[in-house]
Enzyme design. Structure first.
Site, PDB file in Angstrom:
ATOM      1  N   ARG A   1       0.786  -1.238   0.000  1.00  0.00           N
ATOM      2  CA  ARG A   1       0.000   0.000   0.000  1.00  0.00           C
ATOM      3  C   ARG A   1       0.822   1.294   0.000  1.00  0.00           C
ATOM      4  O   ARG A   1       0.249   2.379  -0.087  1.00  0.00           O
ATOM      5  CB  ARG A   1      -0.988   0.049   1.179  1.00  0.00           C
ATOM      6  N   ASP A   2       2.132   1.222   0.117  1.00  0.00           N
ATOM      7  CA  ASP A   2       2.924   2.464   0.064  1.00  0.00           C
ATOM      8  C   ASP A   2       4.260   2.213  -0.622  1.00  0.00           C
ATOM      9  O   ASP A   2       5.312   2.655  -0.150  1.00  0.00           O
ATOM     10  CB  ASP A   2       3.135   3.017   1.470  1.00  0.00           C
TER      11      ASP A   2
END
Length: 239
Positions: free
Chosen positions: A49-50
């Site tokens: 997610r990042d």
């Protein structure tokens, strides 16, 4: 890691010269294999997610290591996607379905990986473009030159002529496939690793990046939508 993070080299005018094309290609492939493990080989599907340059660490031999799992999520074996009540990450790397609907899956990481590929090839940050530029963002910039057969014009200048054009073209095309608007149209990490390992394998042709602004004013989304995509955030309610 002894060499810190990838962004330390990638976006510094002095340090970027230390990243030869051979090394950049090795880093791209290493990240791909790391994501393949997270998505398909670990007990659970791990969605990072990042994924971004500052979260790629380099060891003494410049091998990439994916780091910072602070906002990662686990998906059970029976799940292909999930929804977040609050969005956390970095705009510019985040897939549109996550930004606007709060939905994430392993295909969200594939999107981020695509942006990262384009950054490694061009030496340009995804956030280095503004709405007033001819090319409103990195994806639009790369798309226009790729579609025009002018990929040589977007390659990191410090490389000079020291690169394999066939490898560059393959990286750009894979990067564009990774950032397709519809998640189902993005490849899986295992297929991406295969694309790198088998150079004789033909690649699909990317569709026009409809959700991303390009040079033409006709193709650009409303200004407020683009501005949203360019922000960096740590936490935001998608509502």
């Amino acid at each position: 890691m002894p060499n810190g993070s990838l962004d330390r080299f990638l976006f510094d005018s002095t340090e970027s010269s230390r990243l030869s094309w051979e090394l950049r290609y090795k880093i791209i492939q290493g990240i791909a294999r790391g994501l393949q493990y997270l998505h398909e080989e670990s007990r659970y599907t791990i969605v990072h997610r990042d994924l971004k340059a500052s979260n790629i660490l380099l060891d003494a031999n410049m091998n990439p290591k994916i780091s910072d799992f602070g906002i990662s999520k686990l998906l059970g074996n029976d799940l292909t996607h999930a929804s977040a009540s609050r969005i956390a990450g970095t705009f510019g790397y985040m897939a549109p379905e996550y930004v606007f609907q709060g939905q994430f899956s392993y295909k969200s990481d594939v999107f981020s990986f695509g942006i990262l590929i384009l950054e490694i090839v061009t030496g340009r940050k995804s956030s280095s473009f503004s709405y007033s530029d001819i090319y409103a963002n990195l994806a639009g910039y790369v798309w226009e030159h790729w579609a025009a057969g002018e990929v040589n014009e977007i390659i990191e200048p410090s490389l000079g002529a020291e690169y394999q054009m066939t490898e560059v073209l393959r990286c750009v095309q894979i990067g564009l496939l990774c950032i397709q608007e519809v998640p189902a149209n993005r490849p899986t990490m295992s297929s991406i690793v295969l694309m790198f390992d088998d150079v004789s394998m033909s690649l699909n042709v990317p569709s026009h990046l409809a959700f991303l602004p390009v040079a033409s004013e006709v193709d650009r989304p409303p200004k407020d939508q683009h501005s949203l995509m360019e922000l960096t955030i740590t936490d935001m309610d998608p509502r």
